[in-house]
Design a protein around this motif. Structure first.
Motif, PDB file in Angstrom:
ATOM      1  N   VAL A 151       5.753  22.538  -3.751  1.00 46.34           N
ATOM      2  CA  VAL A 151       7.072  21.973  -2.992  1.00 46.34           C
ATOM      3  C   VAL A 151       7.418  21.501  -1.745  1.00 46.34           C
ATOM      4  O   VAL A 151       5.907  21.241  -1.062  1.00 46.34           O
ATOM      5  CB  VAL A 151       7.699  23.668  -2.326  1.00 46.34           C
ATOM      6  CG1 VAL A 151       8.709  23.216  -1.846  1.00 46.34           C
ATOM      7  CG2 VAL A 151       7.097  24.481  -3.760  1.00 46.34           C
ATOM      8  N   ALA A 152       7.961  20.611  -1.794  1.00 46.24           N
ATOM      9  CA  ALA A 152       8.398  19.496  -0.961  1.00 46.24           C
ATOM     10  C   ALA A 152       9.116  20.482   0.171  1.00 46.24           C
ATOM     11  O   ALA A 152      10.377  20.606  -0.327  1.00 46.24           O
ATOM     12  CB  ALA A 152       9.002  18.300  -1.685  1.00 46.24           C
ATOM     13  N   ASP A 153       8.744  20.561   1.140  1.00 47.85           N
ATOM     14  CA  ASP A 153       9.355  21.014   2.151  1.00 47.85           C
ATOM     15  C   ASP A 153       9.100  19.769   3.325  1.00 47.85           C
ATOM     16  O   ASP A 153       8.984  18.387   3.466  1.00 47.85           O
ATOM     17  CB  ASP A 153       8.580  22.357   2.359  1.00 47.85           C
ATOM     18  CG  ASP A 153       8.037  22.388   3.489  1.00 47.85           C
ATOM     19  OD1 ASP A 153       7.140  21.345   3.165  1.00 47.85           O
ATOM     20  OD2 ASP A 153       7.258  23.264   2.991  1.00 47.85           O
ATOM     21  N   ALA A 154       9.858  20.456   4.179  1.00 45.12           N
ATOM     22  CA  ALA A 154      10.261  19.747   5.389  1.00 45.12           C
ATOM     23  C   ALA A 154       9.623  20.361   7.033  1.00 45.12           C
ATOM     24  O   ALA A 154       9.638  20.353   7.892  1.00 45.12           O
ATOM     25  CB  ALA A 154      12.007  19.780   6.159  1.00 45.12           C
ATOM     26  N   ASP A 155       8.721  21.143   6.565  1.00 45.65           N
ATOM     27  CA  ASP A 155       8.035  21.173   7.947  1.00 45.65           C
ATOM     28  C   ASP A 155       6.362  20.872   7.848  1.00 45.65           C
ATOM     29  O   ASP A 155       6.022  20.502   6.650  1.00 45.65           O
ATOM     30  CB  ASP A 155       7.365  23.004   7.717  1.00 45.65           C
ATOM     31  CG  ASP A 155       9.286  24.098   7.245  1.00 45.65           C
ATOM     32  OD1 ASP A 155      10.332  23.756   7.900  1.00 45.65           O
ATOM     33  OD2 ASP A 155       8.717  24.961   5.907  1.00 45.65           O
TER      34      ASP A 155
END
Length: 733
Positions: A151-155
């Motif tokens: 998953v590509a997240d922003a964290d």
């Protein structure tokens, strides 16, 4: 292979045969089908152990292929099936799948299921993709490739691993029994800067130049602790002052591990043992030679890229993003001071508040406090007294009732002294404002000091103030025409920007210069009963002036002007919106509540323009048609234009509008009007009607008047008198 005996360990695989028994088979009718394989018929001829024998079918011979216990021939693998797993690609960046490959040798003539366990360090894969999975090696292939999505997240987080491990099955597990793929986090490290008063420019910390006892702390916080071999340099952006000249900067002691300060840059260095992600900086005002006050702001860049630093460490690969700001003011001591009494709110007990004002509760024995000092040295041996007095009297007690300051090098003239004020508990239910005056003696001609306002919040049962909303009625189409709609909030018996409750948040709720309400203040104006999508988006305080007994205008109360924005569905019924203003914004111990009404849009068809002018002979013109309200999901509205005189004017066909989400009901559509060429020379005026179907109770739209100018020229005619015309020679008449 006929009559060959095979000994099968039936305990292999776990629970295929009871008691872990060994069973001897007789092989008959054997036919070699390919190297290492034979089609055989098996029959059990005895149990090596003496205990009872019970097996489930299928079961395993040795560690090789599967066998159905039946009388018909089956194929048996005499060589062991060996299974391993490896990564099928490079490390991946979050958002890309991790690839693996399973190898089974020798290749089987049928599809073969391999069981694996997928695990992770970090949180890059969804929970449904973690755990036991089954991979099928197709017949005759020997390998099977599979992937695990990430998953590509922003964290911002540590890099992680996805690991696939073979678990037991109908095969022999050989090395490598597990494979891992590194998952690289690509999010920048977030860095936050904060100070005791946050980033509001209206709330400032005040220092005195050269006062080493007055310090200000800034906190830098990373979104995560750095790992070994990671380094992040955080550059501070300083404006309005000079580091080293106007103030100094140091790490608070003891300095945390992995944090270093150089100039205005803080460097964080990660290690296996270091979990620190915060640094506290201590700022101290310095003595300079100019005579200027400085307003200094400290902030972070919005973002900054990574960079390579000295080996063996490297910067974080994805850089950093920063947020936060602090503002402080340094009061200069080099300018020539004028003798004066200085009065300020005690920031220790009450926090910073504008306009020399404090708020206290009636009957509260703690009361409130403020500080008094002198601006200049009154001189050796001089004693100065400052005496507070009250207007009106009897509402407060003041202690001490007299302040004494001594001058000279050893004097205490510059040391602030505290005055405590306590409100007297009375029986009325009114809030009061008391002015504290200061008379001065012995101070170089100064006889009067500043006045301090003390707002007393009554503790008796006070009715909640009413809130008048102006205008009281707002048509719904106002929201359709404007991005926001403004109303005035006028509390009855109270005022905005006054005392409110005792949390003393005034400086953070509005700008003391412009009156603009902050986001925190807007959150204290709540709505109920409103249509979904109605929000308070901005506001400001508005002073109101009334005439006093002398006929002069005087500000007696403050209202608020707020703007509402609406992004919801069409308002089809009149809606009452209740507005509640929190007491923190008011000179009231209770919230103020009022309401206004949003009147529904009336379904109608708007036609523009009402009059058209054409020239006969094919001239065209247009008018537009649009609906004022949404006809509803799945509804279709028809507007059919018609000409009262088709021989003079023709119109284009019916226009259609669709309602609901995605509908075009609010988009104007065009009707084309054409003038017909006729043989007469007379101008015409034709009325166009518009019939409506499918739209609530609306059956018609406004008509359009069309004026047509003719393109023919009328012939002149001569009328002679009856009996002829007699003309006399020479008669010019």
């Amino acid at each position: 292979m006929s009559d060959t005996q095979l000994v099968a360990d039936l305990a292999y695989g776990g629970d295929l045969c009871a008691g872990g028994a060994e069973l001897t088979f007789r092989v008959s009718e054997a036919v070699v089908t390919r190297p290492g394989f034979a089609s055989v018929a098996l029959s059990a001829i005895g149990d090596v152990n003496s205990g009872p024998f019970a097996c489930r079918s299928p079961f395993v011979i040795g560690s090789g292929g599967g066998v159905e216990l039946s009388g018909s021939p089956v194929e048996v693998a005499f060589d062991d099936l060996r299974v391993s797993v490896e990564s099928a690609g490079d490390d991946v960046v979050e958002g890309s799948p991790a690839e693996f490959v399973v190898t089974a040798t020798p290749a089987q003539v049928v599809d073969w299921e391999i069981n694996l366990e997928v695990s992770q360090t970090g949180s890059f894969a969804e929970p449904d993709d973690i755990g036991e999975i089954e991979v099928v090696v197709a017949a005759n292939s020997g390998t099977a490739q599979f992937s695990v999505p990430t998953v590509a997240d922003a964290d911002d987080e540590d890099d992680g691993l996805l690991t696939a491990t073979i678990i037991p099955g109908r095969y022999e597990i050989v090395s490598p029994v597990a494979a891992s793929v590194a998952v690289i986090d690509d999010d920048p490290t977030a860095v936050g800067l904060s100070g005791p008063l946050g980033a509001d420019v209206g709330s400032r910390v005040f220092w005195h130049e050269g006062d080493s006892t007055s310090t200000f702390e800034l906190s830098l916080t990373l979104s995560r602790a750095l790992k070994a071999n990671e380094v992040l340099e955080v550059p501070l952006v300083v404006a309005g002052g000079v580091l080293g000249d106007d103030f100094s900067l140091a790490l608070r002691t003891p300095a945390p591990d992995g944090v270093a300060l150089s100039g205005a840059s803080v460097t964080f260095t990660g290690s296996d043992a270091n979990t620190n992600n915060e640094a506290v900086l201590v700022m101290t005002p310095l003595e300079d030679s100019d005579a200027l006050d400085e307003v200094v702001s400290v902030s972070l860049p919005g973002e900054w890229p990574s960079a390579t630093v000295a080996s063996p460490t490297t910067m974080i690969a994805d850089g950093a993003v920063g947020s936060g700001r602090a503002v402080f003011k340094i009061i200069d001591n080099d300018k020539t001071a004028t003798p004066a009494v200085l009065v300020s709110v005690d920031t220790t007990s009450l926090g910073l508040f504008p306009l020399q004002q404090i708020r206290i509760a009636e009957g509260d024995p703690a009361g409130g406090a403020y500080l008094v000092s002198l601006a200049t040295d009154p001189g050796d041996g001089v004693t100065v007294t400052v005496t507070p007095s009250l207007q009106p009297a009897g509402k407060l007690t003041v202690a001490p009732a007299l302040l004494t300051y001594s001058g000279g090098a050893d004097g205490d003239w510059a040391t602030p002294q505290k005055i405590t004020v306590v409100a007297v508990d009375d029986e009325d239910d009114a809030h009061e404002q008391v002015r504290v005056h200061h008379s001065v003696k012995g101070y170089q001609g100064v006889s009067v000091g500043p006045t301090l306002n003390v707002v007393v919040i009554d503790d008796d049962d006070t009715p909640a103030p009413d809130l008048v909303v102006l205008p009281a009625v707002v048509p719904a189409n106002t929201f359709a025409a404007l991005s926001s709609v403004g109303v005035e909030l006028a509390p009855v018996g109270a005022s905005f920007g006054g005392a409110g409750n005792l949390d003393n948040r005034g400086a953070a709720l509005w700008n003391p210069v412009t009156g603009e309400l902050t986001a925190e203040a807007l959150a204290l104006i709540s709505l109920s009963g409103e249509p979904a999508g109605l929000k308070v988006v901005s506001g400001r305080l508005v002073p109101n002036a009334d005439q006093n007994s002398n006929g002069r205008l005087k500000t007696t109360r403050v209202n608020a002007f707020v703007n509402f924005a609406y992004s919801g569905a069409t308002i089809t019924t009149d809606t009452t919106v209740t507005v509640t203003v929190d007491q923190a914004l008011l000179s009231s111990a209770k919230d103020a509540v009022g309401s206004f009404v949003i009147t529904a849009l009336t379904p109608a068809v708007e036609v523009t323009p009402a009059v058209l002018e054409l020239v006969e002979g094919g001239s065209n013109a247009e008018y537009t048609v649009v609906l004022t309200t949404d006809p509803g999901q799945g509804k279709t509205v028809r507007v059919k234009p018609a000409s009262a005189d088709p021989d003079a004017v023709t119109v284009s066909g019916t226009v259609f509008f669709t309602g609901g989400t995605g509908g075009d009901w609010s988009q104007a559509q065009t009707v084309t009007v054409t003038a017909v060429d006729d043989d007469d020379a007379d101008p015409e005026t034709v009325v166009l009607t518009n019939t409506v179907t499918g739209y609530s109770r609306v059956t018609s739209a406004p008509s359009v008047e069309v004026k047509v100018a003719d393109d023919e020229t009328a012939l002149a005619s001569v009328v002679l008198p009856v009996g002829g015309l007699v003309v006399v020679e020479g008669d010019v008449s």
